[in-house]
Structure formats: structure tokens, C-alpha cells
Design a protein around this motif. Structure first.
Motif, mmCIF file in Angstrom:
data_model
loop_
_atom_site.group_PDB
_atom_site.id
_atom_site.type_symbol
_atom_site.label_atom_id
_atom_site.label_comp_id
_atom_site.label_asym_id
_atom_site.label_seq_id
_atom_site.Cartn_x
_atom_site.Cartn_y
_atom_site.Cartn_z
ATOM 1 N N TYR A 36 -7.776 -7.028 -2.891
ATOM 2 C CA TYR A 36 -6.641 -7.847 -2.491
ATOM 3 C C TYR A 36 -6.880 -8.406 -1.091
ATOM 4 C CZ TYR A 36 -3.796 -6.138 -6.378
ATOM 5 O OH TYR A 36 -3.299 -5.860 -7.624
ATOM 6 N N GLN A 38 -4.675 -9.796 2.173
ATOM 7 C CA GLN A 38 -3.321 -9.794 2.719
ATOM 8 C C GLN A 38 -3.297 -10.493 4.066
ATOM 9 O OE1 GLN A 38 -1.495 -5.942 3.535
ATOM 10 N NE2 GLN A 38 0.547 -6.770 3.187
ATOM 11 N N PRO A 44 0.168 -8.596 -0.621
ATOM 12 C CA PRO A 44 -1.242 -8.724 -1.014
ATOM 13 C C PRO A 44 -1.424 -9.712 -2.160
ATOM 14 C CG PRO A 44 -0.573 -6.414 -0.851
ATOM 15 C CD PRO A 44 0.669 -7.228 -0.813
ATOM 16 N N LEU A 88 -8.015 -5.382 1.158
ATOM 17 C CA LEU A 88 -7.694 -4.054 0.657
ATOM 18 C C LEU A 88 -8.394 -3.828 -0.674
ATOM 19 C CD1 LEU A 88 -3.921 -4.533 1.303
ATOM 20 C CD2 LEU A 88 -5.177 -2.678 2.371
ATOM 21 N N GLY A 103 -7.265 1.491 -0.431
ATOM 22 C CA GLY A 103 -8.004 1.811 0.774
ATOM 23 C C GLY A 103 -7.160 1.434 1.975
ATOM 24 N N SER A 104 -7.641 1.772 3.155
ATOM 25 C CA SER A 104 -6.856 1.544 4.369
ATOM 26 C C SER A 104 -6.901 0.100 4.833
ATOM 27 C CB SER A 104 -7.350 2.455 5.488
ATOM 28 O OG SER A 104 -8.734 2.273 5.683
ATOM 29 N N GLY A 105 -7.802 -0.694 4.268
ATOM 30 C CA GLY A 105 -7.871 -2.111 4.632
ATOM 31 C C GLY A 105 -8.895 -2.392 5.712
ATOM 32 N N GLN A 107 -9.768 -5.434 8.439
ATOM 33 C CA GLN A 107 -9.320 -6.695 9.033
ATOM 34 C C GLN A 107 -10.535 -7.565 9.326
ATOM 35 O OE1 GLN A 107 -6.756 -6.222 12.414
ATOM 36 N NE2 GLN A 107 -6.701 -8.400 12.866
ATOM 37 N N GLN B 42 -1.395 -0.508 8.729
ATOM 38 C CA GLN B 42 -1.695 0.557 7.785
ATOM 39 C C GLN B 42 -1.704 0.008 6.366
ATOM 40 O OE1 GLN B 42 0.488 4.214 8.207
ATOM 41 N NE2 GLN B 42 0.578 4.050 10.449
ATOM 42 N N SER B 43 -2.200 0.804 5.457
ATOM 43 C CA SER B 43 -2.272 0.366 4.074
ATOM 44 C C SER B 43 -0.941 0.596 3.363
ATOM 45 C CB SER B 43 -3.397 1.113 3.359
ATOM 46 O OG SER B 43 -3.650 0.528 2.102
ATOM 47 N N PHE B 107 1.802 -8.871 -6.469
ATOM 48 C CA PHE B 107 2.741 -8.363 -5.478
ATOM 49 C C PHE B 107 3.738 -9.436 -5.079
ATOM 50 C CE2 PHE B 107 1.284 -4.170 -4.135
ATOM 51 C CZ PHE B 107 0.087 -4.089 -4.821
#
Lengths: 112, 116
Positions: A36, A38, A44, A88, A103-105, A107, B42-43, B107
Motif C-alpha cells: 500500500y 499512503q 492507504p 506499507l 509492516g511499520s511502513g 517513508q 506509526q503503522s 481503505f
């Protein structure tokens, strides 16, 4: 240990570069894999979806899954400033309407 | 493609009040919708799974009496944050899939809640 680990970044690349984003996972039962994108303060957006090992290509994006190594990647070719966002990885177990584990993403910033 | 509409996109409310967030699947029916919460940088963390016509399933640590979920139709799920406090300030996002997950999940655009 988290179920899904993602390189946190941040990652900064020049325009036109090839970007590689990666995730590893510990649960071998995961069957569906997604990437994804975002943008800030937005929901997302699904970029890639796959459920088998190997590569899947869509335009400038290639998703790679290696189930034996529990490793997935997203490659972005000819990166553009508009690709600057948080990426993500997400995965789910088999079955209908299963929740996603993210996952935490990472940047990403693509510099013009 | 599948579209999930979320409303409002942002809301500011006073402590102690309740806020309702709507999530609609515009061009498909969704037996199941998911509600996530995301703090800055954060995720996404799953809060609950919303099931049409039945009670929602909440993740461990999520207060079901505080975050009320109603999924009364195949195209609408609502999340109500009751007696909101500043620590409830966050980005709330819903998702659904027209194929039950077979083609990935779409989403909503998210709702930024600020409790003052």
C-alpha cells in the motif's frame, strides 16, 4: 518479535532511481501479500496484490514474493517525486475477509 | 474499482462527547469491514472487525464499550467513540473488500479525530 518487519527508512532517492522496499515475516501461514502507498493524512491505497511466490509487475511497480525465505519486496522503477509517500507492506492468512497485518511502513522521498 | 467512503474526514470534539464515524462501500456489498487506528508516524493497528448483522469482534486491549461498532447494512459500518478523551485523538481508517479479501482491501480516506 513482530510478525511483519519492514525497513523503517526514511529513504531518500533522486528522481529516476530504482527504489527497493522490503519486508520479512515470521508466520509461514500468510498467503496474501499486498503493498500500500499512503500519503500524509490519507487512507492507504492498494498498489500491488499477490498470493504466489515470484514477481508481479504493474507499470513501474514490481512486487516480489519469496515464501521460502519469508521475504517480500516492492521495486519502483524510474521513481518520481509523486512517489514520495509512506509504503506499507501487508499480509493476511488464507480464508475470506481476513484481517491484514501491516509492516511499520517506510517513508520514501524522491528528490527532483 | 472498489470505493470505500469514510465520513467525516476530520472532526474536533470536546472531552466527554461522542463522535460517530461512517464507512460506506459505494459500489459493492461488504459483509465484513475492518476498523484501524493509526498514530502519527506509526503503522495501522486493527481495532475491530465489523460483521453485518452481528456483533463486532474487538482486538485485545480495545474497549468495546468505548468504541461502539454497528454494521446494520451490507454497505455501512459506523464507529462511535463514546465519552472521548484527548488520548483518543488519532487517525481512524476503515477498510473492506468486494471479494472478501480475494483482491486485496480498499481503505477509506480516514478520519482525523481531535479531542480537546
Amino acid at each position: 518479535q513482530k510478525e511483519v518487519e519492514q525497513d523503517p527508512g526514511p529513504l531518500s532517492v533522486p528522481e529516476g532511481a530504482i527504489v527497493s522496499l522490503n519486508c520479512t515475516y515470521s508466520n509461514s501461514a500468510f498467503q496474501y501479500f499486498m503493498w500500500y502507498r499512503q500519503y500524509s493524512r490519507k487512507g492507504p491505497e492498494l498498489l500491488m496484490y499477490t498470493y504466489s511466490s515470484g514477481n508481479k509487475e504493474d507499470g513501474r511497480f514490481t512486487a516480489q514474493v519469496d515464501k521460502s525465505s519469508k521475504y517480500i519486496s516492492l521495486f519502483i522503477r524510474d521513481s518520481q517525486p509523486s512517489d514520495s509517500a509512506t509504503y506499507l507492506c501487508a499480509m493476511s492468512l488464507p480464508g475470506s475477509a481476513r484481517q491484514l497485518t501491516f509492516g511499520s511502513g517506510t517513508q520514501l522521498t524522491v528528490l527532483p | 474499482g472498489a470505493v470505500v467512503s469514510q465520513h467525516p474526514s476530520w472532526v474536533i470534539c470536546k472531552s466527554g462527547t461522542s463522535v460517530k464515524i461512517e464507512c460506506r462501500s459505494l459500489d459493492f456489498q461488504a459483509t465484513t469491514m475492518f476498523w484501524y487506528r493509526q498514530f502519527p508516524k506509526q503503522s495501522l493497528m486493527l481495532m475491530a472487525t465489523s460483521n453485518e448483522g452481528s456483533k463486532a469482534t474487538y482486538e485485545q486491549g480495545v474497549e468495546k464499550d468505548k468504541f461502539l461498532i454497528n454494521h446494520a447494512s451490507l454497505t455501512l459500518s459506523t464507529l462511535t467513540v463514546t465519552s472521548a478523551h484527548p488520548e483518543d485523538s488519532s487517525f481512524y481508517i476503515c477498510s473492506a473488500s468486494p471479494g472478501g479479501g480475494a483482491d486485496g482491501y480498499t481503505f477509506g480516506s480516514g478520519t482525523r479525530l481531535t479531542v480537546v
